[in-house]
Enzyme design. Structure first.
Site, PDB file in Angstrom:
ATOM      1  N   LYS A  75       0.866  -1.194   0.000  1.00 39.32           N
ATOM      2  CA  LYS A  75       0.000   0.000   0.000  1.00 39.32           C
ATOM      3  C   LYS A  75       0.898   1.239   0.000  1.00 39.32           C
ATOM      4  O   LYS A  75       1.879   1.293   0.749  1.00 39.32           O
ATOM      5  CB  LYS A  75      -0.911   0.009   1.234  1.00 39.32           C
ATOM      6  CG  LYS A  75      -1.827   1.234   1.269  1.00 39.32           C
ATOM      7  CD  LYS A  75      -2.953   1.095   2.268  1.00 39.32           C
ATOM      8  CE  LYS A  75      -2.560   1.489   3.671  1.00 39.32           C
ATOM      9  NZ  LYS A  75      -3.734   1.592   4.575  1.00 39.32           N
ATOM     10  N   ASP A 235      -1.700   8.486  20.749  1.00 41.68           N
ATOM     11  CA  ASP A 235      -1.959   8.937  22.127  1.00 41.68           C
ATOM     12  C   ASP A 235      -2.537  10.353  22.160  1.00 41.68           C
ATOM     13  O   ASP A 235      -2.527  11.010  23.203  1.00 41.68           O
ATOM     14  CB  ASP A 235      -0.675   8.870  22.976  1.00 41.68           C
ATOM     15  CG  ASP A 235       0.498   9.606  22.341  1.00 41.68           C
ATOM     16  OD1 ASP A 235       0.358  10.065  21.179  1.00 41.68           O
ATOM     17  OD2 ASP A 235       1.547   9.724  22.978  1.00 41.68           O
TER      18      ASP A 235
END
Ligand SMILES: NC(=O)c1ccc[n+]([C@@H]2O[C@H](COP(=O)([O-])OP(=O)(O)OC[C@H]3O[C@@H](n4cnc5c(N)ncnc54)[C@H](O)[C@@H]3O)[C@@H](O)[C@H]2O)c1
Length: 327
Positions: A75, A235
């Site tokens: 990809k 995060d």
């Protein structure tokens, strides 16, 4: 099934979506892949990237090989955060799917649909190992492409009844709630504060923008005992203290996670308990009690894409979808 010598099949974004591959089929294929990964039968070198747009934009090359699925390919995907303000997609790119036996290119397909679906599927498979089996209330923060695919994927593996949907944009959360409740026969409630999509939820997914300097909205004390969280946007959404509250912190691939940390993400997190290969093969336990708080930060693997590409290629050929191009 159609094959043509010296030709490859091109599948546009609309054609990929029209192939009719279901989320349940994607999840099944990815489960086979994660087991093979855990047993050492896959190949996935670390993804190299280039950064032509400046800021946090990138293009990544993501090659992978899954012998169990006769799958090999790559990809080539871009993520340009400023694109939406120009009316352009944030994520774009192509998958090249190669013949496992000869290396010849068999198909080139748009990667946007694949990226959306496989990411939701990966979170749902993680949740199968880490969430309570009876989980029925989901909190979704970030009501975009990933928000939609995560509701769809969790609905395949869990008895979902209710989704609490938060997005910074009120219009986005309202539209998401209307669309998702209609499509999946669920109660989807738009909420005006992020905490309402965290506390009281069995499964929490954060899929807002990915930021090198996290906005860290979610604080310690918000995630319930017994809940599971999937950090699709790294995060960005979580304060370190909130991540340190969990009993098991997992990821999809240890090596990729380590290299991402070296790039400056996840500076302050708990020790990694397991990756998806270790969970899939039982080398590491998943959830062990109803009280545990669990979390995964799946960064997205080339293996995920290559677990989906052969299914799309096969179905498209069977249904006569796509355009044949000369090699
Ligand atoms: N880990 C992976 O494998 C993987 C794969 C693909 C995408 N992603 C990440 O998933 C995230 C979402 O991607 P997408 O394609 O759904 O994007 P999207 O643009 O379709 O949706 C993002 C949504 O988040 C909303 N938003 C912005 N700031 C917010 C905030 N602070 N709180 C809540 N919502 C906020 C936007 O209004 C928008 O509706 C991105 O961070 C992307 O990089 C991760």
């Amino acid at each position: 099934m159609q094959t043509k010598p010296n030709q490859l099949l091109y599948l546009s974004q609309a054609e990929v979506a029209n192939v009719g591959l279901t989320m349940a089929e994607i999840i099944e294929s990815m489960k086979i892949m994660f087991r093979a990964k855990g047993e050492g039968r896959t190949e996935m070198p670390p993804k190299p990237g280039i950064h032509p747009g400046g800021g946090s934009s990138f293009l990544h090359a993501m090659p992978a090989c899954i012998p169990d699925l006769n799958s090999a390919g790559i990809k080539w995907v871009s993520a340009f955060p400023d694109n939406p303000s120009k009316g352009l997609p944030y994520i774009s790119g192509l998958v090249i799917f190669n013949d496992f036996a000869t290396g010849l290119p068999l198909a080139v397909m748009d990667c946007v649909w694949i990226t959306a679906k496989r990411t939701g599927a990966a979170s749902a498979i993680s949740a199968r190992h880490l969430a309570r089996a009876e989980s029925s209330v989901m909190g979704m923060l970030g009501c975009g492409v990933q928000g939609r695919s995560h509701v769809e994927a969790m609905k395949v593996l869990f008895p979902l009844k209710k989704v609490l949907a938060y997005d910074l944009s009120e219009a986005a959360r309202q539209q998401f709630a209307a669309e998702m409740s209609r499509q999946f026969d669920l109660e989807v409630v738009p909420v005006a504060a992020p905490r309402e999509a965290v506390s009281g939820c069995d499964i929490v997914v954060t899929a807002g923008p990915m930021m090198k300097k996290p906005h860290a909205t979610i604080q310690d004390g918000w995630l319930d005992e017994g809940a599971f969280a999937s950090l699709v946007d790294y995060d960005s959404y979580w304060q370190p203290a909130a991540m340190h509250e969990v009993d098991k912190f997992c990821t999809d691939d240890r090596a990729q996670f380590q290299s991402t940390r070296q790039g400056g993400y996840f500076p302050d997190i708990p020790a990694v308990h397991a990756d998806m290969g270790e969970l899939a093969t039982g080398q590491k336990p998943g959830r062990e009690s109803a009280q545990e708080r669990t979390m995964t930060a799946n960064l997205g693997l080339a293996l995920n894409d290559m677990a989906v590409a052969p299914l799309l290629d096969q179905k498209a050929r069977e249904k006569g979808i796509g355009t044949w191009l000369n090699l």
